[in-house]
Design an enzyme around this catalytic site. Structure first.
Site, PDB file in Angstrom:
ATOM      1  N   VAL A   1       0.872  -1.175   0.000  1.00 31.81           N
ATOM      2  CA  VAL A   1       0.000   0.000   0.000  1.00 31.81           C
ATOM      3  C   VAL A   1       0.910   1.226   0.000  1.00 31.81           C
ATOM      4  O   VAL A   1       1.532   1.549   1.015  1.00 31.81           O
ATOM      5  CB  VAL A   1      -0.924   0.002   1.234  1.00 31.81           C
ATOM      6  CG1 VAL A   1      -1.901   1.168   1.158  1.00 31.81           C
ATOM      7  CG2 VAL A   1      -1.673  -1.322   1.344  1.00 31.81           C
ATOM      8  N   GLU A   2       1.000   1.883  -1.148  1.00 30.74           N
ATOM      9  CA  GLU A   2       2.001   2.941  -1.317  1.00 30.74           C
ATOM     10  C   GLU A   2       1.371   4.326  -1.348  1.00 30.74           C
ATOM     11  O   GLU A   2       0.427   4.586  -2.113  1.00 30.74           O
ATOM     12  CB  GLU A   2       2.800   2.716  -2.602  1.00 30.74           C
ATOM     13  CG  GLU A   2       3.889   3.757  -2.816  1.00 30.74           C
ATOM     14  CD  GLU A   2       4.862   3.397  -3.927  1.00 30.74           C
ATOM     15  OE1 GLU A   2       5.726   4.240  -4.249  1.00 30.74           O
ATOM     16  OE2 GLU A   2       4.767   2.281  -4.473  1.00 30.74           O
TER      17      GLU A   2
END
Length: 275
Positions: free
Chosen positions: A160-161
């Protein structure tokens, strides 16, 4: 190497919500070995590093996820062959930012897949470029939809960036995926940084989430200056005749030199006559 002492997918899922795990992207065997000795839980590597026969000697226990360059793999068959190759060489899972269909195909073959949500570099144009994703309600919903699609496709994990921490925390509480935060806050199951940022060797753009723990670039600069100085001194010694000195030379016993000199004169004379 004890294969059975490394973390497994089952282990990671059991740790979900229990404690934060650490993850680093390493580029060299030295970094991999250092991360292993430091107790880092998960390593991200380029496939070429994993294919190095010395990799598993350097990092025998680290849960390793190889991720390559965008565009290297195109078709489902490309991804499948690559995944099996990575698993044969010691991967514990594979990173895949391809379609849900491709991820499903990998999962059907028993390959553990880590997907990507939020700022996905290969798809950044769809979410406004290289910037945080999820700062509006609409884009936060896009992140949730990405994660739902990955879960439905059979991925076990997701990076999850660059998602706002509050959004990531809320989403991660409602997904069965093992969530890896790349700048998305402590609500995920693992925290992920690049070794070049941690070590202070990155001379380029520093993302907001990065943290520098050492400044090895300064040490590299010092070592480079020392290299230049040593080479300058060598060049000067050669130019002035200060190198080599007698202690640097091989020697021959005088009687052997005298015998060779006499023979050499004869050889030279014979060569002239033959010419």
């Amino acid at each position: 190497m004890n294969l059975h002492s490394r973390l497994t997918v089952a282990d990671l899922m059991a740790l979900k919500g229990q404690r934060q795990l650490s993850m680093l992207r390493v580029e060299t065997l030295e970094e991999a070995e250092a991360a292993e000795k430091a107790g880092v839980d998960i390593l991200s590597v380029h496939p070429n590093l994993l294919l190095n026969p010395q990799y598993r000697d350097a990092a025998p226990q680290a849960y390793t996820i190889p991720g390559g360059d965008y565009g290297d793999l195109v078709t489902e068959e490309d991804h499948l062959r690559h995944a099996f190759k990575m698993m044969r060489h010691g991967a514990d899972a594979v990173y895949c930012a391809a379609s849900s269909q491709t991820i499903r195909r990998l999962r059907d073959e028993g390959i553990a897949v880590c997907g990507h949500a939020g700022l996905v570099p290969s798809r950044a144009t769809w979410t406004g470029g290289f910037k945080a994703v999820g700062k509006t309600a609409d884009l936060a919903e896009v992140v949730w939809q990405q994660i739902q699609a990955l879960e439905a496709a059979g991925a076990f994990s997701v990076e999850v960036e660059a998602v706002p921490a509050e959004v990531a925390t809320l989403i991660c509480r409602h997904t069965a995926l093992f969530t890896i935060s790349m700048g998305s806050g402590p609500g995920c199951d693992a925290q992920y940084l690049w070794a070049c940022d941690v070590l202070g060797t990155n001379r380029g753009f520093m993302p907001k989430h990065s943290k520098v723990y050492r400044r090895l670039a300064d040490e590299y600069d010092r070592l480079q200056a020392e290299r230049v100085a040593a080479f300058q001194e060598f060049h000067a010694d050669v130019t002035t005749g200060a190198y080599p000195q007698p202690e640097h030379l091989q020697r021959i016993r005088p009687e052997e030199l005298q015998a060779f000199a006499a023979r050499f004169e004869q050889l030279v004379a014979e060569g002239r006559r033959a010419g």
